[in-house]
Scaffold this motif. Structure first.
Motif, PDB file in Angstrom:
ATOM      1  N   TYR A 171      47.852  57.572 -30.904  1.00  0.00           N
ATOM      2  CA  TYR A 171      46.941  58.432 -30.155  1.00  0.00           C
ATOM      3  C   TYR A 171      47.117  59.900 -30.537  1.00  0.00           C
ATOM      4  O   TYR A 171      46.132  60.599 -30.815  1.00  0.00           O
ATOM      5  CB  TYR A 171      47.156  58.259 -28.645  1.00  0.00           C
ATOM      6  CG  TYR A 171      46.390  59.285 -27.846  1.00  0.00           C
ATOM      7  CD1 TYR A 171      45.031  59.139 -27.646  1.00  0.00           C
ATOM      8  CD2 TYR A 171      47.025  60.414 -27.341  1.00  0.00           C
ATOM      9  CE1 TYR A 171      44.303  60.088 -26.937  1.00  0.00           C
ATOM     10  CE2 TYR A 171      46.310  61.363 -26.630  1.00  0.00           C
ATOM     11  CZ  TYR A 171      44.961  61.197 -26.437  1.00  0.00           C
ATOM     12  OH  TYR A 171      44.255  62.149 -25.751  1.00  0.00           O
ATOM     13  N   GLU A 172      48.358  60.367 -30.562  1.00  0.00           N
ATOM     14  CA  GLU A 172      48.601  61.786 -30.833  1.00  0.00           C
ATOM     15  C   GLU A 172      48.129  62.179 -32.226  1.00  0.00           C
ATOM     16  O   GLU A 172      47.549  63.247 -32.412  1.00  0.00           O
ATOM     17  CB  GLU A 172      50.088  62.125 -30.662  1.00  0.00           C
ATOM     18  CG  GLU A 172      50.554  62.107 -29.218  1.00  0.00           C
ATOM     19  CD  GLU A 172      50.859  60.708 -28.693  1.00  0.00           C
ATOM     20  OE1 GLU A 172      50.838  59.729 -29.484  1.00  0.00           O
ATOM     21  OE2 GLU A 172      51.105  60.584 -27.475  1.00  0.00           O
TER      22      GLU A 172
ATOM     23  N   LYS B  54      36.819  57.295 -31.407  1.00  0.00           N
ATOM     24  CA  LYS B  54      36.864  55.874 -31.044  1.00  0.00           C
ATOM     25  C   LYS B  54      38.319  55.407 -30.939  1.00  0.00           C
ATOM     26  O   LYS B  54      38.670  54.670 -30.011  1.00  0.00           O
ATOM     27  CB  LYS B  54      36.107  55.037 -32.068  1.00  0.00           C
ATOM     28  CG  LYS B  54      36.049  53.572 -31.727  1.00  0.00           C
ATOM     29  CD  LYS B  54      35.236  52.785 -32.730  1.00  0.00           C
ATOM     30  CE  LYS B  54      35.242  51.316 -32.366  1.00  0.00           C
ATOM     31  NZ  LYS B  54      34.484  50.527 -33.325  1.00  0.00           N
ATOM     32  N   VAL B  55      39.155  55.824 -31.878  1.00  0.00           N
ATOM     33  CA  VAL B  55      40.578  55.464 -31.829  1.00  0.00           C
ATOM     34  C   VAL B  55      41.200  56.007 -30.543  1.00  0.00           C
ATOM     35  O   VAL B  55      41.919  55.290 -29.835  1.00  0.00           O
ATOM     36  CB  VAL B  55      41.332  56.003 -33.070  1.00  0.00           C
ATOM     37  CG1 VAL B  55      42.837  55.842 -32.922  1.00  0.00           C
ATOM     38  CG2 VAL B  55      40.847  55.302 -34.338  1.00  0.00           C
ATOM     39  N   CYS B  56      40.914  57.260 -30.215  1.00  0.00           N
ATOM     40  CA  CYS B  56      41.462  57.866 -28.996  1.00  0.00           C
ATOM     41  C   CYS B  56      40.975  57.132 -27.756  1.00  0.00           C
ATOM     42  O   CYS B  56      41.769  56.859 -26.847  1.00  0.00           O
ATOM     43  CB  CYS B  56      41.086  59.347 -28.921  1.00  0.00           C
ATOM     44  SG  CYS B  56      41.930  60.377 -30.133  1.00  0.00           S
TER      45      CYS B  56
ATOM     46  N   LEU C 110      43.249  55.280 -24.918  1.00  0.00           N
ATOM     47  CA  LEU C 110      43.156  55.679 -23.512  1.00  0.00           C
ATOM     48  C   LEU C 110      42.721  54.520 -22.621  1.00  0.00           C
ATOM     49  O   LEU C 110      43.228  54.365 -21.501  1.00  0.00           O
ATOM     50  CB  LEU C 110      42.208  56.871 -23.357  1.00  0.00           C
ATOM     51  CG  LEU C 110      42.722  58.178 -23.968  1.00  0.00           C
ATOM     52  CD1 LEU C 110      41.635  59.246 -23.928  1.00  0.00           C
ATOM     53  CD2 LEU C 110      43.972  58.655 -23.260  1.00  0.00           C
ATOM     54  N   GLU C 111      41.799  53.694 -23.107  1.00  0.00           N
ATOM     55  CA  GLU C 111      41.388  52.518 -22.332  1.00  0.00           C
ATOM     56  C   GLU C 111      42.554  51.552 -22.154  1.00  0.00           C
ATOM     57  O   GLU C 111      42.739  50.979 -21.084  1.00  0.00           O
ATOM     58  CB  GLU C 111      40.209  51.829 -23.016  1.00  0.00           C
ATOM     59  CG  GLU C 111      38.916  52.602 -22.900  1.00  0.00           C
ATOM     60  CD  GLU C 111      37.817  52.083 -23.815  1.00  0.00           C
ATOM     61  OE1 GLU C 111      38.023  51.066 -24.528  1.00  0.00           O
ATOM     62  OE2 GLU C 111      36.737  52.701 -23.826  1.00  0.00           O
TER      63      GLU C 111
ATOM     64  N   ASP D  12      46.549  50.471 -14.438  1.00  0.00           N
ATOM     65  CA  ASP D  12      45.916  49.702 -13.359  1.00  0.00           C
ATOM     66  C   ASP D  12      46.714  48.441 -13.047  1.00  0.00           C
ATOM     67  O   ASP D  12      46.906  48.083 -11.886  1.00  0.00           O
ATOM     68  CB  ASP D  12      44.476  49.339 -13.725  1.00  0.00           C
ATOM     69  CG  ASP D  12      43.536  50.543 -13.691  1.00  0.00           C
ATOM     70  OD1 ASP D  12      43.919  51.591 -13.121  1.00  0.00           O
ATOM     71  OD2 ASP D  12      42.418  50.426 -14.245  1.00  0.00           O
ATOM     72  N   ALA D  13      47.191  47.761 -14.091  1.00  0.00           N
ATOM     73  CA  ALA D  13      47.978  46.541 -13.892  1.00  0.00           C
ATOM     74  C   ALA D  13      49.286  46.856 -13.179  1.00  0.00           C
ATOM     75  O   ALA D  13      49.701  46.131 -12.268  1.00  0.00           O
ATOM     76  CB  ALA D  13      48.244  45.862 -15.233  1.00  0.00           C
TER      77      ALA D  13
END
Length: 74
Positions: free
Chosen positions: A11-12, A47-49, A53-54, A61-62
């Motif tokens: 991500y970074e 899109k990668v980011c 994040l998703e 959430d889990a």
């Protein structure tokens, strides 16, 4: 289309490269072809980011749902 290499980007790294792409686009001075290539790369990086994040959101959430379940049964 996202390349195989993009799928392995952290991500970074993707975020930092996206920041650089945006900086170059905002600075101007590139040809139309270069600008289009930068735009396309920026879309790939975004899109990668988003994917990272998703995934982080799902994990959070889990974890929250698990915590709430533990509190409710205890």
């Amino acid at each position: 289309m996202t390349s195989k290499t993009d799928e392995t980007l952290g991500y970074e790294h993707a975020r930092d490269e996206l920041i650089e792409v945006v900086r170059r686009l905002e600075a101007g001075g590139t040809t139309l072809e270069e600008s289009l290539a930068l735009w396309e790369r920026g879309e790939e990086l975004a899109k990668v980011c988003r994917t990272w994040l998703e995934g982080a959101r799902k994990r959070l959430d889990a974890a929250l749902a698990e915590e709430e379940g533990a509190e409710g049964s205890g």
